[in-house]
Design a protein around this motif. Structure first.
Motif, PDB file in Angstrom:
ATOM      1  N   THR A  87      -2.138 -12.301   1.385  1.00  0.00           N
ATOM      2  CA  THR A  87      -3.317 -11.209   1.526  1.00  0.00           C
ATOM      3  C   THR A  87      -2.797  -9.787   1.506  1.00  0.00           C
ATOM      4  N   LYS A  88      -3.673  -8.815   1.207  1.00  0.00           N
ATOM      5  CA  LYS A  88      -3.437  -7.369   1.488  1.00  0.00           C
ATOM      6  C   LYS A  88      -4.741  -7.005   2.359  1.00  0.00           C
ATOM      7  N   HIS A  89      -4.780  -5.762   2.910  1.00  0.00           N
ATOM      8  CA  HIS A  89      -5.882  -5.452   3.516  1.00  0.00           C
ATOM      9  C   HIS A  89      -6.568  -4.147   2.727  1.00  0.00           C
ATOM     10  N   VAL A  90      -7.835  -4.087   2.785  1.00  0.00           N
ATOM     11  CA  VAL A  90      -8.562  -3.107   2.475  1.00  0.00           C
ATOM     12  C   VAL A  90      -9.167  -2.200   3.388  1.00  0.00           C
ATOM     13  N   LEU A  91      -8.997  -0.851   3.495  1.00  0.00           N
ATOM     14  CA  LEU A  91      -9.777  -0.073   4.590  1.00  0.00           C
ATOM     15  C   LEU A  91     -10.638   0.911   3.520  1.00  0.00           C
ATOM     16  N   LYS A  92     -11.924   0.837   3.915  1.00  0.00           N
ATOM     17  CA  LYS A  92     -12.944   1.424   3.209  1.00  0.00           C
ATOM     18  C   LYS A  92     -13.584   2.563   4.097  1.00  0.00           C
ATOM     19  N   ALA A  93     -13.842   3.850   3.682  1.00  0.00           N
ATOM     20  CA  ALA A  93     -14.454   4.708   4.470  1.00  0.00           C
ATOM     21  C   ALA A  93     -15.359   5.494   3.502  1.00  0.00           C
ATOM     22  N   SER A  94     -16.617   6.085   4.126  1.00  0.00           N
ATOM     23  CA  SER A  94     -17.558   6.721   3.372  1.00  0.00           C
ATOM     24  C   SER A  94     -17.478   8.157   3.743  1.00  0.00           C
ATOM     25  N   PHE A  95     -17.122   8.998   2.830  1.00  0.00           N
ATOM     26  CA  PHE A  95     -17.033  10.636   3.172  1.00  0.00           C
ATOM     27  C   PHE A  95     -17.078  11.155   1.835  1.00  0.00           C
ATOM     28  N   ASN A  96     -17.605  12.461   2.007  1.00  0.00           N
ATOM     29  CA  ASN A  96     -17.800  13.295   0.686  1.00  0.00           C
ATOM     30  C   ASN A  96     -18.718  12.736  -0.190  1.00  0.00           C
ATOM     31  N   HIS A  97     -19.498  11.827   0.120  1.00  0.00           N
ATOM     32  CA  HIS A  97     -20.756  11.105  -0.497  1.00  0.00           C
ATOM     33  C   HIS A  97     -20.200  10.163  -1.538  1.00  0.00           C
ATOM     34  N   HIS A  98     -19.104   9.522  -1.112  1.00  0.00           N
ATOM     35  CA  HIS A  98     -18.365   8.472  -1.940  1.00  0.00           C
ATOM     36  C   HIS A  98     -17.889   7.542  -0.953  1.00  0.00           C
ATOM     37  N   ASP A  99     -17.530   6.365  -1.585  1.00  0.00           N
ATOM     38  CA  ASP A  99     -16.813   5.251  -0.720  1.00  0.00           C
ATOM     39  C   ASP A  99     -15.474   5.072  -1.375  1.00  0.00           C
ATOM     40  N   TYR A 100     -14.365   5.563  -0.484  1.00  0.00           N
ATOM     41  CA  TYR A 100     -13.174   5.481  -1.018  1.00  0.00           C
ATOM     42  C   TYR A 100     -12.446   4.316  -0.334  1.00  0.00           C
ATOM     43  N   TYR A 101     -11.598   3.783  -0.945  1.00  0.00           N
ATOM     44  CA  TYR A 101     -10.893   2.921  -0.073  1.00  0.00           C
ATOM     45  C   TYR A 101      -9.268   2.726  -0.691  1.00  0.00           C
ATOM     46  N   ILE A 102      -8.459   2.242   0.360  1.00  0.00           N
ATOM     47  CA  ILE A 102      -6.970   2.259   0.122  1.00  0.00           C
ATOM     48  C   ILE A 102      -6.568   0.812   0.647  1.00  0.00           C
ATOM     49  N   LEU A 103      -5.592   0.487   0.009  1.00  0.00           N
ATOM     50  CA  LEU A 103      -4.946  -0.880   0.128  1.00  0.00           C
ATOM     51  C   LEU A 103      -3.663  -0.976   1.262  1.00  0.00           C
ATOM     52  N   GLY A 104      -3.408  -1.756   1.859  1.00  0.00           N
ATOM     53  CA  GLY A 104      -2.375  -1.971   2.806  1.00  0.00           C
ATOM     54  C   GLY A 104      -1.928  -3.168   3.183  1.00  0.00           C
ATOM     55  N   SER A 105      -1.020  -3.244   4.117  1.00  0.00           N
ATOM     56  CA  SER A 105      -0.544  -4.628   4.911  1.00  0.00           C
ATOM     57  C   SER A 105      -0.774  -4.489   6.179  1.00  0.00           C
ATOM     58  N   TYR A 106      -1.488  -5.496   6.626  1.00  0.00           N
ATOM     59  CA  TYR A 106      -2.082  -5.103   8.226  1.00  0.00           C
ATOM     60  C   TYR A 106      -1.362  -6.446   8.980  1.00  0.00           C
ATOM     61  N   LYS A 107      -0.689  -6.191  10.101  1.00  0.00           N
ATOM     62  CA  LYS A 107      -0.057  -6.991  10.988  1.00  0.00           C
ATOM     63  C   LYS A 107      -0.683  -7.000  12.334  1.00  0.00           C
ATOM     64  N   PRO A 108      -1.334  -8.092  12.650  1.00  0.00           N
ATOM     65  CA  PRO A 108      -2.294  -8.069  13.875  1.00  0.00           C
ATOM     66  C   PRO A 108      -1.339  -8.003  15.011  1.00  0.00           C
ATOM     67  N   ALA A 109       0.039  -8.263  14.969  1.00  0.00           N
ATOM     68  CA  ALA A 109       0.762  -8.520  16.255  1.00  0.00           C
ATOM     69  C   ALA A 109       1.042  -7.086  16.909  1.00  0.00           C
ATOM     70  N   ASN A 110       1.008  -5.901  16.157  1.00  0.00           N
ATOM     71  CA  ASN A 110       0.969  -4.887  16.590  1.00  0.00           C
ATOM     72  C   ASN A 110      -0.370  -3.907  16.081  1.00  0.00           C
ATOM     73  N   ASP A 111      -1.231  -4.602  15.370  1.00  0.00           N
ATOM     74  CA  ASP A 111      -2.299  -3.879  14.930  1.00  0.00           C
ATOM     75  C   ASP A 111      -1.737  -2.716  13.783  1.00  0.00           C
TER      76      ASP A 111
END
Ligand code: DQQ
Length: 558
Positions: free
Chosen positions: A263-287
């Motif tokens: 899996t990869k993780h997606v973080l989406k945020a809404s700003f400047n009137h649009h929904d932008y996202y970035i991809l990354g790798s998430y490790k729950p052990a240390n968040d």
């Protein structure tokens, strides 16, 4: 249960120029949310037939979508008293198929000191034992933003008609440097392998967008973690964040709490009137969320949609093993128009959302269920068109249609050279409007066109060459979408990550009275436009007319 069907409406204008095409067009039936649809074509030409809309008043963000005991639920930000933003509560609708919806009693409205001035956006989490819980932002007695919880009163009711607020509300408050005006929209929570829950809340700290992270063992008592899940120096307030895993090897969706090496993780945020996202790798052990690119940092500028689409929210549909995205599509007319219409705001067609094969971006596609609304099918295969020629879909007119086109392009060498300064696709589309003929393009689709082309909404492509690569530009040009003035007719654009040497260029457009939702390159670029054609939006309007880039109109009867 209230379900009504409008007689089928038919299809729109197809404009296809110069290449070999495969074109499939479907008239779309209305999926109704109310009983007064027969008013639509006269009094309400802009109400949609198969997009989600409440019967009246203002709607904005989709909230807490979920699947529970055989029923899909959609909550949304709603003003029960008018067609403008205000008095915000959570309205609630349910569906068995994500297409036909029934509006039921409002779910969450101000009753407690912690939400007395408004019940703003939030999300649902399904806790172990099939127990849904809503986390939402309340506006408290001091007009501060705080985070609250509500749970169903009766878990055996699949419609979850009544919700009870936690006596412990608010569960999270703006302390320790959090601005109480910039602290809202909790996500769906996820559970790590340590069984601890995590949730993020959108905020702005020191002028920068930030996802504040909380942890909890019991979902009631939440502790803020010093480091945010993520922040960005290049954006301001993040509204409606969303954080979820996507599979790197399968086309199935992934539950929000799942996480593994595929899996990869997606973080989406809404700003400047649009929904932008970035991809990354998430490790729950240390968040730790280690990102591939940051917001506004790269040429990629990844957005869910390059037109109108905001404050979106995904959920994992465990019935069908897919992740579904909903987004708020606002109006392009004025507030006084909305008051006259008596309503404002649509939800997008629910879209499945997946990681692309390249792993560099997400792809979206209208849910399969929407295809059951197709009524009158017309298809053309292997049409060879000379440059400048046109293809019409005769026999149909239209304000509701689902159109799919595939373009095969010979002679790519003819493509115009991309000037290195042309890095902004929206600007490029605005400069090279649908009427400006290029070497390879524009080619595409005209929706809501009148016979003399006074009105038309053009969704089209242009191909450019840059060194040995080809660049595909997708545009949605609303500049001639209506003879009405005082509308926002912004042109939208996106580059599609594809190589036209190796694959056809495809377009799917869902046309519905005042919205055109377009998916280019199999869903790699999406552009949604709101348009208010005055002449080209009724069955009585002039029959189908095909335009091509010389602006000649073949006056064929539909
Ligand atoms: N809409 C809600 C907020 C959210 C904003 C208020 C985004 O919770 O930040 O209606 O459109």
């Amino acid at each position: 249960m209230l379900l009504t069907w409008k007689p089928p409406m038919e299809i729109s204008v197809i404009w296809v120029v110069g290449f070999c095409v495969l074109l499939v067009a479907h008239g779309a039936q209305a999926s109704s949310h109310e009983s007064s649809r027969n008013l639509q074509e006269t009094d309400q030409p802009y109400r949609t037939g198969y997009h989600f809309q409440p019967p009246k008043n203002w709607m904005n963000d989709p909230n807490g979508p979920m699947y529970y005991k055989g029923v899909y639920h959609l909550f949304y930000q709603y003003n029960p008293y008018g067609a403008v933003w205000g008095n915000i509560i959570w309205a609630h609708s349910v569906s068995y198929d994500l297409v036909n919806w029934v509006h039921i009693d409002h779910a969450i409205y101000p009753t407690q000191p912690s939400d007395i001035n408004g019940c703003w956006s939030g999300s649902t989490t399904i806790l172990p034992g099939e127990k849904p819980a809503i986390l939402y932002t309340g506006i408290d007695t001091k007009n501060h933003q705080v985070q609250n919880m509500a749970v169903p009163k009766n878990l055996s009711d699949p419609l979850l008609r009544e919700w009870i607020k936690s006596p412990y509300n608010p569960l999270m408050t703006p302390i320790d440097g959090i601005d109480p005006d910039l602290y809202r929209d909790p996500t769906t929570a996820w559970q790590g392998p340590d069984k601890i829950w995590r949730v993020i809340v959108g905020s702005q700290i020191d002028g920068h967008g930030r996802a504040i992270l909380y942890r909890s063992k019991d979902f009631v008592s939440w502790t803020r973690i010093d480091s945010p899940l993520h922040s960005s120096g290049k954006t301001e307030m993040w509204e409606c964040p969303d954080f979820f895993p996507v599979s790197t090897r399968s086309s199935n969706g992934v539950d929000t709490s799942s996480q593994d090496k595929y899996t990869k993780h997606v973080l989406k945020a809404s700003f400047n009137h649009h929904d932008y996202y970035i991809l990354g790798s998430y490790k729950p052990a240390n968040d730790n969320f280690s990102v591939e690119t940051n917001f506004m940092d790269s040429g990629m500028d990844l957005r869910y949609d390059y037109g109108k689409f905001y404050a979106s929210k995904t959920f994992f549909d465990r019935a069908m093993n897919r992740r579904i995205l909903w987004g708020w599509i606002n109006e392009s007319d004025s507030e006084s128009d909305d008051i006259k219409k008596g309503w404002s705001g649509l939800q997008s067609i629910p879209r499945t959302i997946l990681l692309s094969e390249t792993g560099k971006q997400l792809v979206q596609w209208p849910i399969k269920e929407i295809e059951k609304l197709r009524f009158k099918n017309l298809s053309f295969h292997d049409k060879k068109l000379k440059s400048g020629s046109v293809l019409e879909v005769p026999g149909i007119t239209a304000s509701q249609a689902d159109v799919e086109v595939s373009f095969e392009l010979p002679n790519l060498e003819d493509a115009e050279i991309l000037d290195p300064s042309w890095t902004d696709p929206q600007l490029l589309c605005s400069q090279k409007k649908a009427s400006v003929r290029g070497k390879l393009g524009p080619f595409g689709l005209l929706a809501f066109a009148t016979k003399n082309l006074t009105e038309q909404t053009a969704i089209y492509f242009r191909i450019f060459r840059s060194n040995h690569n080809y660049i595909v530009l997708m545009c949605s040009d609303q500049s001639r979408s209506s003879v009405r003035e005082e509308l926002d007719k912004t042109t939208y654009g996106a580059f599609i990550d594809m190589d036209p040497r190796h694959e056809n260029i495809t377009l799917r457009s869902l046309i519905d009275h005042s919205i055109v939702e377009s998916f280019g390159g199999e869903g790699r670029a999406c552009i949604t436009a709101r348009v208010y054609p005055k002449l080209g939006n009724s069955r009585a309007s002039i029959p189908v007319c095909i335009q091509q880039w010389h602006l000649k109109c073949q006056n064929l009867k539909a």
